[in-house]
Design an enzyme around this catalytic site. Structure first.
Site, PDB file in Angstrom:
ATOM      1  N   LEU A 257       0.853  -1.194   0.000  1.00  0.00           N
ATOM      2  CA  LEU A 257       0.000   0.000   0.000  1.00  0.00           C
ATOM      3  C   LEU A 257       0.889   1.244   0.000  1.00  0.00           C
ATOM      4  CD1 LEU A 257      -2.961   0.860   0.045  1.00  0.00           C
ATOM      5  CD2 LEU A 257      -2.862   0.875   2.540  1.00  0.00           C
ATOM      6  N   HIS A 258       1.396   1.599  -1.177  1.00  0.00           N
ATOM      7  CA  HIS A 258       2.306   2.736  -1.283  1.00  0.00           C
ATOM      8  C   HIS A 258       1.519   4.025  -1.515  1.00  0.00           C
ATOM      9  CE1 HIS A 258       1.901   2.563  -5.703  1.00  0.00           C
ATOM     10  NE2 HIS A 258       1.960   1.244  -5.550  1.00  0.00           N
ATOM     11  N   VAL A 259       2.219   5.082  -1.902  1.00  0.00           N
ATOM     12  CA  VAL A 259       1.608   6.416  -1.930  1.00  0.00           C
ATOM     13  C   VAL A 259       0.431   6.518  -2.890  1.00  0.00           C
ATOM     14  CG1 VAL A 259       1.998   8.854  -2.446  1.00  0.00           C
ATOM     15  CG2 VAL A 259       3.724   7.555  -1.188  1.00  0.00           C
ATOM     16  N   SER A 262      -2.698   4.657  -1.735  1.00  0.00           N
ATOM     17  CA  SER A 262      -3.109   5.292  -0.474  1.00  0.00           C
ATOM     18  C   SER A 262      -3.816   6.610  -0.749  1.00  0.00           C
ATOM     19  CB  SER A 262      -1.891   5.526   0.426  1.00  0.00           C
ATOM     20  OG  SER A 262      -1.312   4.314   0.834  1.00  0.00           O
TER      21      SER A 262
END
Length: 325
Positions: A257-259, A262
């Site tokens: 769940l990276h930028v 997210s």
């Protein structure tokens, strides 16, 4: 019959429950009077109540400074100065020695005398200082239990209704246990607004004549997103605001769940007015906060629980489950 009142919402939450109308002693009529023979004992009770009040206000003053609310901390400092004012103390002691009534009644009489002084004066600065003195008397009276009672609702958290509040009112248990707050006073920098943020509770402020329109124990719903107070809500209204939807979502991106996902998740959640929380193995965050979501540190193939509470909970959950994660 259900009634809707408009105000200004503080926070993005909603809450429903019983109402407790918060008021100060000098707004509630006379306190019981009885003759006393032991003046020294009444003085001891007075001094103990003053010391307990000083402890309460000092704690609030220090916390306000830590939280950065200097202007409101200065109000509490004024109350501490009044508490330590020799003239105020001596007037009370002289009245006690002369009248030989219980100290609660003596303080109540002093409060009513100041109210009479306040009414014909137009100078707002003088009126503010008089009101400050009345607040200090309220705090002393609270510590003179059981003779004077308390302004504390039942143990369960309730929605507090008040005309206005002072930072010093944080010492009252009624405020410490509040589930929500409704006030007639308004403005984002007003004391009730600051207190709602400090207590992290939903609030609707600037609601005209709310105190005259409710009684203790009445039911109410606060919709802080709309700035709406619903009095005597119908069962279906309460049910709508209590709607909850929850499910799990799986992280399918190999990078976790990276930028980017997210951001998409927070953006999607922010379109809805319901409360949205995301839980990862006991670490729960606000689903509308990008930084909160990133702090979940969710790896590939992990499963997150999404919890939506509010009138549009089902729609929010459906939309979130469609976000590519």
């Amino acid at each position: 019959m259900e009634r809707h009142l408009k105000g200004t919402g503080i926070s993005q939450k909603s809450v429903s429950g019983e109402v407790f109308v918060f008021s100060h002693y000098h707004r509630n009529g006379s306190i019981s009077r009885y003759s006393i023979s032991d003046v020294e004992n009444e003085l001891r009770r007075l001094n103990e109540a003053i010391e307990a009040t000083r402890k309460d206000l000092t704690s609030i003053y220090n916390q306000m400074h830590v939280d950065g609310y200097k202007a409101h901390a200065d109000i509490v400092r004024t109350h501490l100065m009044i508490l330590d004012d020799e003239s105020f103390y001596n007037e009370v002691v002289i009245s006690l020695e002369q009248k030989r009534y219980n100290i609660e009644h003596v303080l109540d009489i002093r409060a009513k005398q100041y109210i009479q002084m306040l009414e014909p004066i137009d100078d707002p600065r003088f009126r503010e200082r008089t009101e400050d003195l009345l607040i200090v008397i309220d705090h002393i009276l609270r510590h003179l239990k059981p003779a004077s009672g308390d302004v504390t609702p039942a143990a369960s958290a309730k929605i507090i209704v008040a005309r206005n509040l002072s930072p010093s009112d944080l010492a009252f248990p009624a405020l410490e246990n509040a589930a929500g707050l409704i006030t007639e006073a308004g403005g984002m920098a007003c004391c009730p607004s600051v207190m709602a943020h400090a207590l992290e509770i939903p609030a609707v402020i600037d609601v005209a004549d709310i105190v005259e329109q409710v009684t203790d124990g009445a039911n109410a719903v606060l919709d802080c997103v709309k700035g709406l107070v619903i009095l005597d809500p119908e069962p279906q209204t309460i049910l709508r605001y209590h709607e909850e939807a929850r499910d799990e979502v799986e992280i399918k991106d190999p990078l976790g769940l990276h930028v980017r996902p997210s951001s998409q998740l927070a953006e999607c959640a922010s379109k809805f007015k319901c409360e949205i929380s995301i839980n990862n193995n006991g670490h729960q965050v606000n689903g509308k906060s990008l930084l909160g979501i990133l702090s979940l540190n969710a790896p590939f193939e992990s499963r997150l629980e999404v919890i939506c509470k509010g009138s549009d909970a089902s729609a929010a959950l459906k939309a979130i489950k469609e976000v590519p994660l």
